[in-house]
Design an enzyme around this catalytic site. Structure first.
Site, mmCIF file in Angstrom:
data_model
loop_
_atom_site.group_PDB
_atom_site.id
_atom_site.type_symbol
_atom_site.label_atom_id
_atom_site.label_comp_id
_atom_site.label_asym_id
_atom_site.label_seq_id
_atom_site.Cartn_x
_atom_site.Cartn_y
_atom_site.Cartn_z
ATOM 1 N N ARG A 197 0.812 -1.363 -0.015
ATOM 2 C CA ARG A 197 -0.400 -0.065 0.057
ATOM 3 C C ARG A 197 1.197 1.146 0.069
ATOM 4 O O ARG A 197 0.097 2.601 -0.170
ATOM 5 C CB ARG A 197 -0.976 -0.178 1.049
ATOM 6 N N ARG A 244 -18.421 -3.405 8.860
ATOM 7 C CA ARG A 244 -17.111 -2.840 9.881
ATOM 8 C C ARG A 244 -17.016 -1.675 10.697
ATOM 9 O O ARG A 244 -17.724 -0.530 10.097
ATOM 10 C CB ARG A 244 -16.116 -2.795 8.328
#
Ligand code: AMP
Length: 236
Positions: free
Chosen positions: A105, A177
């Site tokens: 990332r 979430r």
């Protein structure tokens, strides 16, 4: 069922590293499951987000360290995630390679991965980039629901559970979430643009494939399998 590609891959006894790259909510998890099945489960799928969520659930020191960063939509420090990945890929199920979802990332993680692969004599990765416009991503993520027990994903707009609020697989409650709330999603997308998008430039054009992730699952999957077959055919 194992595909022609899966059989070919088995037969030539080579290794395969796939990077599923793209913004949060682009469909990496869904496509990842299909790819692994198509490959006949010869390699594992490794989601760094799932690894970190498991650490949080188990209340490990790493889990405690990363919890607030993840809840705020930021990135866990490179050193921590690199060490976790390094130990994961030493597991015996990774000898034929692996598919990464959510890693690298940052450019620093991409460089770390290059060194790790070279040191283990593994090939350079095939990068599959699922690109989806930001507004579509926000809409998708706020409607995601996940089983609190088995992790199965649902979507209250496009993949509804048979019983409202319950998982089709084991009947457990579905939850949102913590980082799928709109303000956190927007922060995750900002983080993606700033730190993760530059990773694209790290990979050579013959290993990097950008595809539109704003289409139905089967179309995207067909394009991905076509890419993997063409790369593998070129090698044989
Ligand atoms: P994901 O499930 O891939 O969307 O990841 C959820 C969160 O875990 C991210 O928003 C980050 O906070 C953290 N995370 C997952 N993978 C990485 C990574 N490779 N580097 C840094 N942080 C990560």
């Amino acid at each position: 069922m194992q595909s022609r590609f899966g059989k070919l891959f088995d037969a030539i006894q080579s290794s395969l590293i796939i990077l599923l790259y793209g913004p949060p909510g682009c469909g990496k998890g869904t496509q990842g499951r299909l790819i692994i099945e198509w490959l006949g489960n010869t390699i594992p799928s490794i989601s760094t987000g799932d690894m970190l969520r498991a650490e949080i659930a188990a209340r490990t020191p790493l889990g405690r360290e990363v919890q607030s960063i993840m809840a705020a939509g930021g990135l866990v420090p490179d050193g921590l995630i690199n060490a976790a990945l390094c130990s994961r890929i030493q597991q015996p199920d990774c000898t034929r390679g692996f598919m990464l979802d959510g890693y690298p990332r940052t450019v620093e993680q991409a460089e770390y991965l290059d060194n790790l692969l070279a040191s283990r004599n593994l090939p350079s990765p095939i990068v599959i980039h699922l690109d989806v416009p930001a507004d579509v991503l926000v809409g998708r993520m706020v409607s995601r629901r996940q089983c609190s027990q088995c992790g199965e994903m649902f979507n209250i707009l496009s993949k509804r559970p048979k019983v409202v609020g319950r998982c089709d697989v084991d009947g457990s409650p579905l939850i949102m979430r913590q980082d799928d709330h709109e303000d956190v999603i927007r922060e995750r997308l900002r983080t993606y643009e700033k730190l993760t998008r530059p990773v694209v430039a790290h990979y050579p054009s013959d290993r990097y494939f950008q595809i539109s992730g704003d289409r139905s699952t089967p179309y995207i999957f067909e394009e991905i399998t076509g890419i993997l077959e063409s790369v593998m055919d070129a090698k044989t």
